[in-house]
Design an enzyme around this catalytic site. Structure first.
Site, PDB file in Angstrom:
ATOM      1  CG  ASP A  15      -0.278  -0.003   2.535  1.00 26.38           C
ATOM      2  OD1 ASP A  15       0.945   0.270   2.607  1.00 26.38           O
ATOM      3  OD2 ASP A  15      -0.961  -0.267   3.539  1.00 26.38           O
ATOM      4  CG  LEU A  16       0.518   6.234   0.174  1.00 23.13           C
ATOM      5  CD1 LEU A  16       1.093   6.420  -1.230  1.00 23.13           C
ATOM      6  CD2 LEU A  16      -0.586   7.239   0.424  1.00 23.13           C
TER       7      LEU A  16
END
Length: 129
Positions: A15-16
């Site tokens: 993810d980010l």
């Protein structure tokens, strides 16, 4: 006996924040279950074609203990905890080295192609013990 499924974390799995996105652990354990059944000699395509039986996840209980990161080498360990006429309960853990990052209890059920519960064939129950 535990089945070990090695995998590597790819960029697309993160993810980010650069850690494995939580839902991807479900993909990891699904792949491991498929390979576990295959190593037992169960051909799921033939089982569906010849007996009209498929496996479905009924329940997943998951604990996220520690994050995995891009390029980590992981292992999914799958162990059958309980096998009954139509149900299989598995313990699946995702590990990095000796550290358990994710643990789950997965309940699988045998279904007909129309979605009705059915018994697992005796030969398959024996393989799963």
């Amino acid at each position: 006996m535990a089945h070990l499924f090695p995998l590597r974390v790819y960029y697309e799995d993160t993810d980010l924040a650069g850690i494995v996105y939580y839902a991807n652990y479900l993909k990891f354990i699904e792949r491991a279950r498929t390979e576990w059944v295959r190593t037992l000699g169960v051909d799921q395509t033939a089982l569906k074609r010849e007996e009209g039986i498929v496996f479905a996840v009924r329940r997943v209980e998951a604990d996220y203990l520690s994050p995995a990161h891009f390029d980590d080498e992981l292992v999914v360990e799958t162990t059958a905890e309980q096998v009954s006429g139509a149900r299989i309960v598995l313990l699946q853990e995702v590990k990095r080295g000796g550290d358990v990052l994710f643990t789950s209890h997965v309940t699988l059920v045998a279904l007909t192609e129309t979605g009705h519960p059915t018994r697992l064939p005796a030969n398959i129950r024996l393989l799963l013990h």
